[in-house]
Design an enzyme around this catalytic site. Structure first.
Site, PDB file in Angstrom:
ATOM      1  N   CYS A  26     -12.362  -9.777 -26.301  1.00 44.11           N
ATOM      2  CA  CYS A  26     -13.679  -9.651 -25.667  1.00 44.11           C
ATOM      3  C   CYS A  26     -13.948  -8.243 -25.146  1.00 44.11           C
ATOM      4  O   CYS A  26     -15.066  -7.936 -24.714  1.00 44.11           O
ATOM      5  CB  CYS A  26     -13.828 -10.665 -24.542  1.00 44.11           C
ATOM      6  SG  CYS A  26     -13.908 -12.356 -25.171  1.00 44.11           S
ATOM      7  N   HIS A  70     -31.589  -8.818 -28.511  1.00 47.69           N
ATOM      8  CA  HIS A  70     -31.129  -7.704 -29.339  1.00 47.69           C
ATOM      9  C   HIS A  70     -30.804  -6.463 -28.505  1.00 47.69           C
ATOM     10  O   HIS A  70     -30.995  -5.328 -28.960  1.00 47.69           O
ATOM     11  CB  HIS A  70     -32.139  -7.391 -30.452  1.00 47.69           C
ATOM     12  CG  HIS A  70     -32.139  -8.434 -31.528  1.00 47.69           C
ATOM     13  ND1 HIS A  70     -32.658  -9.688 -31.345  1.00 47.69           N
ATOM     14  CD2 HIS A  70     -31.653  -8.409 -32.791  1.00 47.69           C
ATOM     15  CE1 HIS A  70     -32.499 -10.405 -32.445  1.00 47.69           C
ATOM     16  NE2 HIS A  70     -31.888  -9.660 -33.339  1.00 47.69           N
ATOM     17  N   GLU A 109     -22.629 -19.164 -24.304  1.00 43.90           N
ATOM     18  CA  GLU A 109     -22.308 -18.034 -25.179  1.00 43.90           C
ATOM     19  C   GLU A 109     -22.061 -18.502 -26.603  1.00 43.90           C
ATOM     20  O   GLU A 109     -22.193 -17.742 -27.547  1.00 43.90           O
ATOM     21  CB  GLU A 109     -21.022 -17.352 -24.699  1.00 43.90           C
ATOM     22  CG  GLU A 109     -21.241 -16.332 -23.635  1.00 43.90           C
ATOM     23  CD  GLU A 109     -19.981 -15.518 -23.392  1.00 43.90           C
ATOM     24  OE1 GLU A 109     -20.080 -14.544 -22.648  1.00 43.90           O
ATOM     25  OE2 GLU A 109     -18.901 -15.841 -23.932  1.00 43.90           O
TER      26      GLU A 109
END
Ligand SMILES: [Zn+2]
Length: 119
Positions: A26, A70, A109
């Protein structure tokens, strides 16, 4: 009569977690198809028969949607460490002033990883 309602939103964004050990995956930049669920609870309007217009919730979340979609979440002030937990708290902090009935924010997520912030 008190009712809890939810409204869900989806966006795609990139992030990395700067505080994980160097070998943790991560720590590398990657993306998620995020899903956010806002929970609101309150009395029914006696005439309209609803807690709050879903359109009001959509309008309240729109600026955040535009901020997140984005984007690289780490670039946003206050989201330098954008874990799902801290993103949920950030969203709650941003929206509570405009959605006083907001009780909780869920950030997914992935289909299997979810954080629920309910102060
Ligand atoms: Zn991630």
């Amino acid at each position: 009569m008190t009712v809890r309602i939810t409204k869900a939103f989806a966006f795609d964004a990139a992030h990395y977690l700067p505080n994980v050990p160097p070998e943790h995956k991560c720590g590398r930049l990657h993306g998620h198809g995020y899903r956010v669920v806002l929970g609101l609870e309150g009395p029914l309007d006696p005439a309209l028969g609803w807690v709050q217009d879903y359109g009001d919730i959509t309008a309240a979340f729109r600026p955040l949607l535009e901020r997140f979609d984005h984007a690289r979440l780490n670039d946003l002030p206050g989201l330098e460490n954008p874990t799902a937990e801290l993103l949920a708290a950030y969203i709650h902090r941003e929206l509570k002033p405009v959605l006083p009935l907001l009780t909780d924010v869920t950030v997914c997520e992935s289909p299997t990883s979810t954080a629920v912030y309910r102060p």
